[in-house]
Motif scaffolding. Structure first.
Motif, PDB file in Angstrom:
ATOM      1  N   ASP A  15       0.830  -1.184   0.003  1.00  0.00           N
ATOM      2  CA  ASP A  15      -0.060   0.086   0.026  1.00  0.00           C
ATOM      3  C   ASP A  15       0.912   1.222  -0.126  1.00  0.00           C
ATOM      4  OD1 ASP A  15       0.930  -0.806   2.596  1.00  0.00           O
ATOM      5  OD2 ASP A  15      -1.013  -0.178   3.652  1.00  0.00           O
ATOM      6  N   LEU A  16       1.951   1.192   0.767  1.00  0.00           N
ATOM      7  CA  LEU A  16       2.888   2.348   0.693  1.00  0.00           C
ATOM      8  C   LEU A  16       3.269   2.688  -0.606  1.00  0.00           C
ATOM      9  CD1 LEU A  16       4.752   1.953   4.129  1.00  0.00           C
ATOM     10  CD2 LEU A  16       2.939   3.291   3.586  1.00  0.00           C
TER      11      LEU A  16
ATOM     12  N   ALA B 260       2.275   1.664  -3.576  1.00  0.00           N
ATOM     13  CA  ALA B 260       1.249   2.140  -4.252  1.00  0.00           C
ATOM     14  C   ALA B 260       1.034   3.619  -4.317  1.00  0.00           C
ATOM     15  CB  ALA B 260       0.049   1.320  -4.242  1.00  0.00           C
ATOM     16  N   GLN B 261       0.917   3.931  -2.873  1.00  0.00           N
ATOM     17  CA  GLN B 261       0.731   5.392  -2.468  1.00  0.00           C
ATOM     18  C   GLN B 261       1.986   6.356  -3.387  1.00  0.00           C
ATOM     19  OE1 GLN B 261       0.443   6.290   1.504  1.00  0.00           O
ATOM     20  NE2 GLN B 261      -1.425   5.166   1.678  1.00  0.00           N
ATOM     21  N   GLN B 262       3.121   5.745  -3.163  1.00  0.00           N
ATOM     22  CA  GLN B 262       4.396   6.544  -3.273  1.00  0.00           C
ATOM     23  C   GLN B 262       4.528   6.602  -4.948  1.00  0.00           C
ATOM     24  OE1 GLN B 262       7.196   5.600  -0.737  1.00  0.00           O
ATOM     25  NE2 GLN B 262       8.708   7.049  -1.519  1.00  0.00           N
TER      26      GLN B 262
ATOM     27  N   THR C 203       1.013   7.433  -8.866  1.00  0.00           N
ATOM     28  CA  THR C 203       0.525   8.863  -8.534  1.00  0.00           C
ATOM     29  C   THR C 203      -0.570   9.304  -9.448  1.00  0.00           C
ATOM     30  OG1 THR C 203       2.575   9.531  -9.427  1.00  0.00           O
ATOM     31  CG2 THR C 203       2.359   9.466  -7.033  1.00  0.00           C
TER      32      THR C 203
ATOM     33  N   TRP D 273      -5.071   6.146 -10.811  1.00  0.00           N
ATOM     34  CA  TRP D 273      -4.873   5.036  -9.749  1.00  0.00           C
ATOM     35  C   TRP D 273      -5.295   5.625  -8.406  1.00  0.00           C
ATOM     36  CZ3 TRP D 273      -3.433   0.739 -11.083  1.00  0.00           C
ATOM     37  CH2 TRP D 273      -2.246   0.399 -12.106  1.00  0.00           C
ATOM     38  N   GLN D 274      -5.902   6.848  -8.683  1.00  0.00           N
ATOM     39  CA  GLN D 274      -6.492   7.417  -7.019  1.00  0.00           C
ATOM     40  C   GLN D 274      -7.428   6.673  -6.497  1.00  0.00           C
ATOM     41  OE1 GLN D 274      -4.734   9.845  -5.538  1.00  0.00           O
ATOM     42  NE2 GLN D 274      -3.395   9.718  -7.194  1.00  0.00           N
TER      43      GLN D 274
ATOM     44  N   VAL E 146      -5.867   3.489  -5.191  1.00  0.00           N
ATOM     45  CA  VAL E 146      -5.021   3.356  -4.091  1.00  0.00           C
ATOM     46  C   VAL E 146      -5.768   3.406  -2.604  1.00  0.00           C
ATOM     47  CG1 VAL E 146      -3.129   4.856  -2.881  1.00  0.00           C
ATOM     48  CG2 VAL E 146      -3.067   4.359  -5.305  1.00  0.00           C
ATOM     49  N   LYS E 147      -6.741   4.142  -2.744  1.00  0.00           N
ATOM     50  CA  LYS E 147      -7.787   4.293  -1.347  1.00  0.00           C
ATOM     51  C   LYS E 147      -8.289   2.926  -1.088  1.00  0.00           C
ATOM     52  CE  LYS E 147      -8.676   8.992  -2.168  1.00  0.00           C
ATOM     53  NZ  LYS E 147      -9.696  10.134  -2.801  1.00  0.00           N
TER      54      LYS E 147
ATOM     55  N   ALA F 259      -6.980   0.005  -1.189  1.00  0.00           N
ATOM     56  CA  ALA F 259      -5.865  -0.919  -1.012  1.00  0.00           C
ATOM     57  C   ALA F 259      -6.227  -1.986   0.236  1.00  0.00           C
ATOM     58  CB  ALA F 259      -4.815  -0.326  -0.558  1.00  0.00           C
TER      59      ALA F 259
END
Ligand SMILES: [Zn+2]
Length: 568
Positions: free
Chosen positions: A490-491, A493-495, A498, A502-503, A506-507, A509
């Motif tokens: 998850d980290l 993907a967040q990083q 972007t 994907w937004q 990512v939420k 996950a």
């Protein structure tokens, strides 16, 4: 013969009846004669042994009421025992008056039977030390003091009981009051840890205790209500727990308080000893709080652990507390899994397909159950939910958003459709077949977490062989795509994911289906070549070998080490 074949009334009776009657008469006569003989032979000195005497009371009574002459024990004629107390019948050598000399003071009289304070104190001592009637008699007779009858000690216990409970209740009320004051003070300054912790809790009032105690529980209760003696169903249980509460809250000196409450003398010796004991306890308590003491305790514990670890390494595990659970796991490890069965390793084929797999489970340990299975192979996607039979670990539930409410599986508070596990297993296998002739399962931390769960789950439905035939192995993406210390999916993907597309993913996950898409995106983002994924694949036979080796060591270590707890 004729005389003996008649009954007492003179009627003729059967020979057998007449014989029985005469036997009964003979027995009666014999026992009478024996008693008479014993009475005549009984010289007081022979069975005298030792006595517990209250010297003040005894000295006060050793004077003749009629002539005022001092009495002598050598003119004692009879003794009547009342538990530990006695009444001596002593004849005055001057006026020949017979005087009753009690060895102890009576606290009350019921139906003409006086209750002596020594018996009450013995009953209280039993409650305080945690011994019972049998134990106190063993001790007394070893010292050559006559034993106490059970009824006597029970009567004394019923006399002191209310006082014990009263003191326990008072001490609890005081403790609550003190805690209240400390809490109020702590709003101004940090709470001193030693004060409040050393008191019995509100929940530990005598009525709320569990009926039987074990070693793990409060040692005070465990000493007074030991498992080895059955007190649970008797009133003594309540009194013994109350005594434990008194000891915890009031310290060793509570006995003096109870004595005074039920009208017994506080006891000079009792007070002196209890005061010393209390001082010793407080000194020890203060010592245990010091840094040096704690350091040494840790050092010794470490040494002991090393020794026991060496023994365990040499001889295997012989005993641990909570053995039942370990034994279950050992049996499960020995029987539950695949025995010595090993899949054959097929060679890696060129057309081998990569299937990204993710699961969500009810928890982190080996006992967790799969709730969601998702897979992704290029454009093909698979995601199904199953209803678990165990409850969710609340941390896992929080992360995944999955929970069970009213017999329904919910994802973020919305009901999701579930299928029977057997059906899901079948569908999953069909999906893998659809992906290719041979597949490599890819996942984040798959080797430690997902793969063992999946294999265990498929094994229940007898498709392990089919699975092993189809799957070449598992590729763990953690070592491939980790970026320094950042390795959680998850980290990452967040990083790195972007882009606007994907937004929303990512939420989401920690949903298996979303995680598969994210992992696919990450692999694409880092440009991971298929050759690298192939090279990192753990062949399924090697995986099984590792699993079995782990299971053999399973019972000596915590299962956490063997079934990874890292949440991907
Ligand atoms: Zn006299």
């Amino acid at each position: 013969m004729a005389a003996s074949s008649r009954s007492k009334a003179g009627r003729f009776v059967k020979k057998s009846v007449a014989e029985r009657n005469s036997r009964g008469t003979e027995n009666l006569l014999r026992s009478h004669a024996k008693k008479k003989e014993a009475k005549e032979q009984r010289t007081f000195i022979h069975e005298v042994g030792r006595r517990v005497v209250d010297l003040t009371t005894f000295a006060k009574n050793m004077w003749c009421d009629a002539c005022g002459e001092v009495l002598s024990l050598s003119h004692m004629e009879k003794e009547v025992r009342r538990g530990l107390a006695s009444v001596f019948y002593v004849r005055c050598r001057v006026c020949l008056e017979l005087k009753q000399v009690p060895t102890d003071s009576a606290v009350k009289h019921d139906d003409g039977y006086p209750l002596y304070s020594v018996n009450c104190k013995a009953a209280l001592g039993c409650l305080d030390t945690g011994i019972g009637h049998e134990q106190i008699n063993s001790w007394l007779t070893a010292v050559n003091i006559p034993a106490i009858m059970h009824s006597t000690i029970k009567r004394a216990e019923r006399f002191v009981g209310p006082a014990v409970e009263e003191v326990a209740r008072e001490s609890c009320r005081d403790a609550i009051q003190e805690e209240k004051e400390l809490t109020l003070q702590s709003q101004k300054r940090p709470l001193a840890p030693s004060d409040a912790q050393n008191r019995c809790d509100v929940g530990e009032t005598p009525k709320k205790r569990r009926p039987c105690s074990s070693q793990q529980e409060d040692e005070n209760v465990a000493t007074r209500v030991p498992k080895s003696r059955f007190y649970c169903s008797s009133t003594a249980n309540k009194l013994r727990v109350a005594a434990a509460v008194c000891q915890k809250n009031r310290g060793a000196a509570h006995v003096v308080e109870i004595n005074q409450k039920c009208g017994l003398s506080p006891g000079g010796v009792t007070m002196k000893y209890r005061k010393l004991a209390e001082e010793r306890r407080q000194k020890k308590c203060a010592l245990q709080q010091t840094v040096q003491f704690r350091r040494r305790r840790l050092l010794l514990k470490g040494n002991a652990d090393r020794v026991s670890n060496r023994v365990v390494a040499r001889e295997g595990l012989t005993y641990v507390s909570g053995m039942g659970n370990t034994m279950e796991r050992a049996v499960a490890a020995a029987t539950d899994t695949f025995g010595s069965w090993m899949p054959l390793q097929k060679p890696l084929e060129d057309h081998c397909q990569f299937v990204i797999v993710d699961i969500e489970t009810t928890g982190f340990g080996a006992g967790a159950q799969i709730v969601q299975v998702a897979a992704k192979c290029q454009m093909l996607e698979f995601s199904q939910y199953m209803m678990p039979t165990t409850s969710f670990n609340h941390i896992a539930s929080e992360k995944t958003g999955l929970s069970v409410h009213g017999g329904q599986l919910m994802y973020n508070s919305k009901r999701v459709d579930t299928s029977p596990p057997a059906q899901v297993a079948r569908d999953f296998m069909d999906f893998l077949h659809k992906c290719g002739q041979q597949v490599i399962l890819v996942g984040h931390n798959i080797v430690r977490f997902d793969a063992p769960h999946i294999v265990k789950w498929l094994h229940q439905f007898g498709v392990t062989a089919e699975f092993c035939d189809l799957v070449y192995g598992f590729t763990d993406t953690v070592p491939i795509i980790r970026q320094g210390k950042v390795q959680k999916q998850d980290l990452l993907a967040q990083q790195y994911l972007t882009g606007p597309e994907w937004q929303h993913l990512v939420k989401g996950a920690h949903n298996a289906a979303t995680d598969c898409v994210l992992l696919s995106g990450l692999l694409e983002h880092f440009n991971i070549e298929h050759d690298i994924m192939r090279g990192n694949a753990l062949p399924i036979r090697t995986f099984f070998e590792r699993q079995q080796a782990a299971k053999r060591r399973h019972i000596t270590r915590d299962e956490k080490e063997w079934y990874g707890t890292v949440w991907d």
